[in-house]
Each structure stands twice: as C-alpha cells, then as structure tokens.
Design a protein around this motif. Structure first.
Motif, PDB file in Angstrom:
ATOM      1  N   GLY A 221      51.838  15.034  35.537  1.00 39.55           N
ATOM      2  CA  GLY A 221      50.668  15.810  35.160  1.00 39.55           C
ATOM      3  C   GLY A 221      50.877  17.300  35.313  1.00 39.55           C
ATOM      4  O   GLY A 221      50.527  18.092  34.426  1.00 39.55           O
ATOM      5  N   MET A 226      48.586  20.138  33.525  1.00 37.64           N
ATOM      6  CA  MET A 226      47.279  19.732  34.014  1.00 37.64           C
ATOM      7  C   MET A 226      46.928  20.480  35.299  1.00 37.64           C
ATOM      8  O   MET A 226      47.809  20.828  36.099  1.00 37.64           O
ATOM      9  CB  MET A 226      47.256  18.224  34.289  1.00 37.64           C
ATOM     10  CG  MET A 226      47.438  17.362  33.050  1.00 37.64           C
ATOM     11  SD  MET A 226      47.445  15.585  33.425  1.00 37.64           S
ATOM     12  CE  MET A 226      45.698  15.333  33.816  1.00 37.64           C
ATOM     13  N   ALA A 227      45.651  20.719  35.524  1.00 40.45           N
ATOM     14  CA  ALA A 227      45.190  21.235  36.808  1.00 40.45           C
ATOM     15  C   ALA A 227      45.451  20.191  37.886  1.00 40.45           C
ATOM     16  O   ALA A 227      45.486  18.985  37.607  1.00 40.45           O
ATOM     17  CB  ALA A 227      43.700  21.557  36.746  1.00 40.45           C
ATOM     18  N   ARG A 229      43.755  18.879  40.421  1.00 41.23           N
ATOM     19  CA  ARG A 229      42.775  17.814  40.619  1.00 41.23           C
ATOM     20  C   ARG A 229      42.852  16.784  39.500  1.00 41.23           C
ATOM     21  O   ARG A 229      42.773  15.576  39.739  1.00 41.23           O
ATOM     22  CB  ARG A 229      41.361  18.392  40.701  1.00 41.23           C
ATOM     23  CG  ARG A 229      40.317  17.342  41.060  1.00 41.23           C
ATOM     24  CD  ARG A 229      38.896  17.784  40.758  1.00 41.23           C
ATOM     25  NE  ARG A 229      37.923  16.775  41.165  1.00 41.23           N
ATOM     26  CZ  ARG A 229      37.689  15.642  40.489  1.00 41.23           C
ATOM     27  NH1 ARG A 229      38.375  15.384  39.375  1.00 41.23           N
ATOM     28  NH2 ARG A 229      36.795  14.778  40.933  1.00 41.23           N
ATOM     29  N   ASP A 230      43.009  17.257  38.266  1.00 38.27           N
ATOM     30  CA  ASP A 230      43.086  16.344  37.135  1.00 38.27           C
ATOM     31  C   ASP A 230      44.357  15.503  37.179  1.00 38.27           C
ATOM     32  O   ASP A 230      44.348  14.315  36.846  1.00 38.27           O
ATOM     33  CB  ASP A 230      43.010  17.122  35.825  1.00 38.27           C
ATOM     34  CG  ASP A 230      41.670  17.816  35.627  1.00 38.27           C
ATOM     35  OD1 ASP A 230      40.681  17.392  36.269  1.00 38.27           O
ATOM     36  OD2 ASP A 230      41.606  18.788  34.854  1.00 38.27           O
ATOM     37  N   ALA A 231      45.462  16.123  37.584  1.00 35.17           N
ATOM     38  CA  ALA A 231      46.727  15.390  37.699  1.00 35.17           C
ATOM     39  C   ALA A 231      46.623  14.299  38.757  1.00 35.17           C
ATOM     40  O   ALA A 231      47.123  13.183  38.565  1.00 35.17           O
ATOM     41  CB  ALA A 231      47.864  16.351  38.033  1.00 35.17           C
ATOM     42  N   ALA A 233      43.767  12.839  39.794  1.00 37.61           N
ATOM     43  CA  ALA A 233      42.822  11.821  39.324  1.00 37.61           C
ATOM     44  C   ALA A 233      43.485  10.885  38.311  1.00 37.61           C
ATOM     45  O   ALA A 233      43.321   9.658  38.375  1.00 37.61           O
ATOM     46  CB  ALA A 233      41.591  12.493  38.715  1.00 37.61           C
ATOM     47  N   ARG A 234      44.240  11.442  37.358  1.00 38.56           N
ATOM     48  CA  ARG A 234      44.917  10.593  36.379  1.00 38.56           C
ATOM     49  C   ARG A 234      45.964   9.722  37.056  1.00 38.56           C
ATOM     50  O   ARG A 234      46.104   8.530  36.726  1.00 38.56           O
ATOM     51  CB  ARG A 234      45.565  11.431  35.282  1.00 38.56           C
ATOM     52  CG  ARG A 234      46.168  10.568  34.173  1.00 38.56           C
ATOM     53  CD  ARG A 234      46.885  11.371  33.112  1.00 38.56           C
ATOM     54  NE  ARG A 234      48.149  11.917  33.594  1.00 38.56           N
ATOM     55  CZ  ARG A 234      49.072  12.441  32.784  1.00 38.56           C
ATOM     56  NH1 ARG A 234      48.864  12.498  31.469  1.00 38.56           N
ATOM     57  NH2 ARG A 234      50.189  12.931  33.284  1.00 38.56           N
ATOM     58  N   ARG A 236      46.019   8.577  40.132  1.00 44.10           N
ATOM     59  CA  ARG A 236      45.369   7.500  40.877  1.00 44.10           C
ATOM     60  C   ARG A 236      44.890   6.400  39.929  1.00 44.10           C
ATOM     61  O   ARG A 236      45.005   5.213  40.216  1.00 44.10           O
ATOM     62  CB  ARG A 236      44.206   8.040  41.706  1.00 44.10           C
ATOM     63  CG  ARG A 236      44.633   8.972  42.835  1.00 44.10           C
ATOM     64  CD  ARG A 236      43.449   9.441  43.668  1.00 44.10           C
ATOM     65  NE  ARG A 236      42.979   8.394  44.578  1.00 44.10           N
ATOM     66  CZ  ARG A 236      41.930   7.637  44.383  1.00 44.10           C
ATOM     67  NH1 ARG A 236      41.195   7.790  43.276  1.00 44.10           N
ATOM     68  NH2 ARG A 236      41.575   6.735  45.276  1.00 44.10           N
TER      69      ARG A 236
END
Length: 270
Positions: A221, A226-227, A229-231, A233-234, A236
């Motif tokens: 990510g 990707m930021a 937090r987004d990396a 979340a994806r 996980r």
C-alpha cells in the motif's frame, strides 16, 4: 502492477510465511515484489526444523543489485536472525534507499515457538532498525520484549503503542491477536494520535504467516502511494479474507489463501 517493494526476510520452505508469504501478498495486491533472503529455513505447518543463515556479504549484494537496477517504492523487513544481519541491512538501506519508507516486522519467534532472532540482537534492532521504520508491526509478545514490560490486556495497548513510538519509528501497529476473547484489537499509533481497529475473532488454526502477510500488504500500500491508515486498513481486510479462505493444508498452523484476490476464471479457457 504498481508499487515496487524490496523484502528482506527469511525463506519458509513450507510456503506459508516468510519470503514466500511476502511475495504472494504484494503480488495479490497489485504490487511488484523483489527479495533479499537473510536465511533459509526447513519449515512446515508444524514448526521450524532448521535454519541456515545467508552469508552477510551475499545478503548485501542481493540488496544492492536490486536497488541499483529495479529500485523500490517501499522496503519491508522480516526475519533478520542476528545482530550482524541487522547492521548490514540498515547500512545498505541508508546507502542505497534513503527516504524509502520501511515496514519493519520485528520477527522474533515462529508460530510454533522456534526462535528466529538471537537474544543479543534485540538491542541492535531497537537501536538501528526501528528508527529507520515508517511503521513497525509487532505482536504483543514482540512488543513486550521491545518494551521490557508486560501488556496484559487491550486496555494497555494504546499506551504500549505510544511507548514503542518512543523507540524511533514514525508509526506503530500493535497487533492484539495473542489476547483471548471474541474480539481482536489492533492499535495504530502515530504522532498525531491513536486509531483502534477491531474485528470479530476468526476461530481457526490456519494463521501461519499472518504477521509476514500483514506487514507486506502494508508495504504494498505504501509503495502504491496510499496513506498509512488506508494501507493498514486494506492490509487488515486482505489478511482477514485470506484467513477465511484458508485451504486447510498441513497438520499444524496452516497457511492462508494469499490468492484470495485472484480469479483464474477471468483468464478464460486455454
């Protein structure tokens, strides 16, 4: 294919963890994975049966030739085995890839209990590797070793994650999977604050390589822009899907389905 990740870790002959899991995870998320192997292991779902370290000079050569040709948008470390290996990896990263975000998975013990990091290497890991990391991803036992104190429950995790920030990484993902209970909690700590991730626990023995997979998925990510937090979340969500789709192989801690994102039917008939 977007985002180049150089992974420095050990090989798992069983294919469920280590370099093999790393390669699959990055590929499944649309990235390009290159590797520098630190050690060979004779390993299956029942445990690690042998470890053969790679000579330091050859490890350095692997890192250099990849970075000088292919390059990297993110770095990921897993099993580093001993202090000289950590020192060499940190020196090569500083020389060949300054400023490239590093996801450091502080691998210390295999799922079956076999030690994968020499005890005298812990201080070197803390002093040299963690300050280079964009994010470090310890599980609770690893975090307890790094902090030198217990983390007894989920309520203690945010403070522990913030304490780990004090060791130098720019972010910490503290994984709570070792705690009992029906809910699984992970804590992402950055200088801006703490984010809590929570899911229902999946009751399964097929969790071999989850830490390697998660860290490599995060690295993919970041390599793709990707930021953080987004990396996370994806990554996980990907690991959770891979656990749910686990093929059931082996008599011990079985592997995930790293290809859960792949649909061979899309290729049509040959």
């Amino acid at each position: 294919m977007r985002g180049r990740v150089l992974i420095v870790a050990g090989s798992d002959s069983g294919g469920g963890a280590g370099i093999q899991a790393d390669l699959k995870a990055v590929t499944a998320l649309g990235g390009y994975a290159a590797t520098a192997i630190t050690a060979l292991t004779a390993q299956n779902t029942e445990g690690v049966h042998g470890v053969l370290p790679v000579p330091i000079d050859f490890l350095r050569q692997q890192i250099r030739v990849v970075l000088r040709d292919i390059g990297a948008d993110a770095l990921k470390t897993g099993m580093l085995h001993d202090a000289p290996t950590i020192e060499a990896v940190c020196e090569e990263f500083a020389a060949e890839a300054p400023g490239v975000p590093l996801v450091a998975d502080p691998v210390m013990v295999a799922k079956g209990g076999h030690p994968l990091l020499q005890p005298d290497a812990v201080e070197v890991l803390k002093r040299r590797l963690l300050p280079l990391a964009a994010i470090v991803t310890p599980n609770l036992p690893e975090a307890e070793v790094l902090l030198g104190r217990p983390i007894p429950d989920a309520a203690a995790m945010p403070a522990a994650a913030e304490a780990l920030l004090g060791l130098g990484p720019r972010a910490v993902l503290l994984k709570g999977g070792h705690l009992p209970g029906e809910r699984l909690v992970d804590i992402l700590a950055t200088p801006e604050g703490v984010i809590r991730f929570e899911d229902a626990r999946i009751e399964t023995r097929h969790t071999h390589g989850t830490g390697c997979t998660l860290a490599s998925a995060i690295a993919a990510g970041l390599a793709q822009g990707m930021a953080l937090r987004d990396a996370v979340a994806r990554a996980r969500a990907y690991v959770r899907a891979a656990i749910l789709a686990a093929p059931g192989y082996g008599r011990g801690h079985g592997p995930l389905d790293h290809g859960v994102t792949v649909d061979p039917a899309r290729l049509g008939a040959f």
